[in-house]
Scaffold this active site. Structure first.
Site, PDB file in Angstrom:
ATOM      1  N   SER A   1       0.798  -1.235   0.000  1.00 52.01           N
ATOM      2  CA  SER A   1       0.000   0.000   0.000  1.00 52.01           C
ATOM      3  C   SER A   1       0.827   1.279   0.000  1.00 52.01           C
ATOM      4  O   SER A   1       0.255   2.371  -0.108  1.00 52.01           O
ATOM      5  CB  SER A   1      -0.953   0.001   1.199  1.00 52.01           C
ATOM      6  OG  SER A   1      -2.026  -0.885   0.976  1.00 52.01           O
TER       7      SER A   1
ATOM      8  N   LYS B   1       0.132   3.739  -2.738  1.00 53.04           N
ATOM      9  CA  LYS B   1      -0.929   4.749  -2.721  1.00 53.04           C
ATOM     10  C   LYS B   1      -0.392   6.175  -2.588  1.00 53.04           C
ATOM     11  O   LYS B   1      -1.085   7.130  -2.941  1.00 53.04           O
ATOM     12  CB  LYS B   1      -1.926   4.423  -1.605  1.00 53.04           C
ATOM     13  CG  LYS B   1      -2.755   3.193  -1.951  1.00 53.04           C
ATOM     14  CD  LYS B   1      -3.423   2.546  -0.764  1.00 53.04           C
ATOM     15  CE  LYS B   1      -4.152   1.276  -1.226  1.00 53.04           C
ATOM     16  NZ  LYS B   1      -4.498   0.376  -0.126  1.00 53.04           N
TER      17      LYS B   1
ATOM     18  N   SER C   1      -6.566   3.396   3.838  1.00 57.93           N
ATOM     19  CA  SER C   1      -5.804   2.661   2.826  1.00 57.93           C
ATOM     20  C   SER C   1      -6.739   1.921   1.869  1.00 57.93           C
ATOM     21  O   SER C   1      -6.491   0.783   1.478  1.00 57.93           O
ATOM     22  CB  SER C   1      -4.838   1.670   3.488  1.00 57.93           C
ATOM     23  OG  SER C   1      -3.870   1.225   2.574  1.00 57.93           O
TER      24      SER C   1
ATOM     25  N   LYS D   1       2.605   6.358   5.551  1.00 60.52           N
ATOM     26  CA  LYS D   1       1.836   5.245   4.991  1.00 60.52           C
ATOM     27  C   LYS D   1       2.427   3.912   5.414  1.00 60.52           C
ATOM     28  O   LYS D   1       3.639   3.781   5.589  1.00 60.52           O
ATOM     29  CB  LYS D   1       1.842   5.326   3.457  1.00 60.52           C
ATOM     30  CG  LYS D   1       0.802   4.444   2.797  1.00 60.52           C
ATOM     31  CD  LYS D   1      -0.589   5.019   2.951  1.00 60.52           C
ATOM     32  CE  LYS D   1      -1.675   4.026   2.539  1.00 60.52           C
ATOM     33  NZ  LYS D   1      -1.846   2.914   3.497  1.00 60.52           N
TER      34      LYS D   1
END
Length: 425
Positions: A74, A77, A137, A257
């Site tokens: 992730s 992202k 997320s 993140k």
């Protein structure tokens, strides 16, 4: 495809340098010494790959196998958010856009994964989707954003890959905007550099998205009319989800993140600010016997990197020695002043700032046209006989080509100088 603004500036600066070089820019003298290599990240216990850099200067403080290609999960992202916010800056989309949620962005497609809980017919803004991407997320949010900006996921992925290519990143590539596929690849070094550019361009994203601790969605106003007809507004409650970055608020940490994928393990990208110093840490490939252990280990490595960085380094803005204007031939002006590139900052070990010495290397002359920001010199900083960093000196303004007679006269002067140089040899 529209090229993002920060790429345009980089390309323009590079093109300007090539134009100046082709016009006869003297070869820049290479200093005898070289910048020291970053130390190994001894505080990293679990990660396969890690790095920490100063966000202002981009200087690497330490690294561990930072060029190892791994699946970002992730962390992908952030690339999606960077591309999106560039489109907002270009005004090709707006944060208030009402985004149509297509079937391919329906949360039901990814049961058990990280979701914003989108469904077709919902009324959701691009701004809400970015929040859902950063906090929850949401894999569904990444898909909805891709559809809105580029018309399809595949088109958006092409934009992602062109973006990192245009920025000069050779070891990052993507096959989806959410990071679900193990064929997505990054390196810790290039990812940290992308985060630096992202924060340079969009500093408000930290507080607006990445520091947000929780999200409640979908709110009543997001629901399609058919769903509202089935629900009781007075008793309706959205789904509350908390930011997956468990380090938020600790030791100045305000982003960024997390990610997990079976093929690599647990990843985390962190940024923290203490005083005037902001650091970026990237930790990839942490293994754990279960989610609790994997999460705890990546947080230990990430928090340890940041603590070590703040304890041992500081960002300073040293007083720069005077530099002479560079002579400009065939230009509308006869010289161009030099200025420090960017913030004119330097990252040094604590205690070194008092003993810094400087050496200036700069061009003697250049041929017009000269673009503002073209590198024409550098200041080399040393402490205890060792180089500790450099600050580029760039043209403070544009210098266009001069008129016909100026070009003819300066051409004659350069020819005489060249002839004298040959005679002396």
């Amino acid at each position: 495809m529209t090229t993002p603004i920060y790429i345009k500036r980089r390309i323009a600066a590079g093109a300007a340098a090539l134009v100046v070089a082709a016009s006869g820019l003297l070869v820049f003298p290479a200093p005898a010494s070289a910048a020291p290599e970053a130390a190994a990240c001894e505080v990293v216990k679990y990660a396969k790959s890690a790095i920490i850099i100063d966000q202002v200067t981009g200087q690497v403080l330490c690294q561990k196998d930072a060029d190892l290609q791994l699946a970002p999960a992730s962390l992908t992202k952030i690339i999606t958010m960077g591309v999106t916010l560039e489109k907002v800056a270009e005004k090709s989309v707006d944060l208030t856009d009402k985004v149509k949620v297509n079937e391919d962005a329906w949360a039901a497609k990814w049961p058990g994964s990280s979701l914003m809980f989108l469904e077709p017919g919902q009324q959701v803004t691009l701004d809400e989707l970015l929040t859902g991407l950063a906090v929850a997320s949401g894999n569904d949010a990444a898909t909805a954003i891709a559809d809105h900006i580029s018309g399809s996921v595949s088109n958006f992925v092409s934009v992602m890959n062109q973006t990192v290519k245009d920025l000069g990143f050779k070891h990052m590539s993507f096959v989806d905007p959410a990071g679900l596929d193990p064929k997505n690849k990054i390196t810790a070094r290039e990812y940290a550099q992308f985060v630096k550019l992202y924060l340079d361009r969009h500093p408000d994203a930290i507080q607006k998205y990445h520091s947000v601790e929780q999200i409640a969605y979908p709110k009543w106003e997001n629901l399609p009319a058919a769903r509202q007809a089935q629900e009781n507004k007075a008793s309706y409650k959205p789904i509350t989800q908390f930011n997956r970055n468990g380090l938020l608020g600790q030791s100045g940490i305000d982003g960024l993140k997390t990610g997990f994928i079976d093929e690599v393990g647990y990843n985390i990208a962190l940024t923290a600010k203490q005083g005037e110093m902001r650091l970026i840490a990237v930790v990839l490939g942490v293994q754990g016997s279960d989610p609790a252990q994997g999460t705890a280990r990546r947080e230990e490595d990430g928090k340890g990197l940041l603590a070590w960085g703040f304890a041992n380094f500081q960002t300073v803005k040293p007083t720069l020695p005077a530099s002479k204007p560079v002579r400009v031939y065939k230009g509308a002006a006869t010289d161009v002043a030099l200025a420090a590139k960017g913030a004119g900052a330097l990252t040094v070990k604590k205690g070194q700032e008092a003993s810094l010495t400087t050496t200036v290397h700069q061009e003697a002359s250049v041929i017009a046209p000269v673009a503002k920001g073209t590198k024409l010199g550098e200041v080399i900083f040393s402490a205890d006989g060792q180089e500790v960093g450099r600050i580029d000196l760039v043209a403070a303004n544009d210098v266009a080509q001069g008129g016909f007679f100026r070009r003819i006269w300066d051409g004659f002067v350069l020819w005489i100088q060249g002839l004298i140089g040959k005679i002396k040899k």
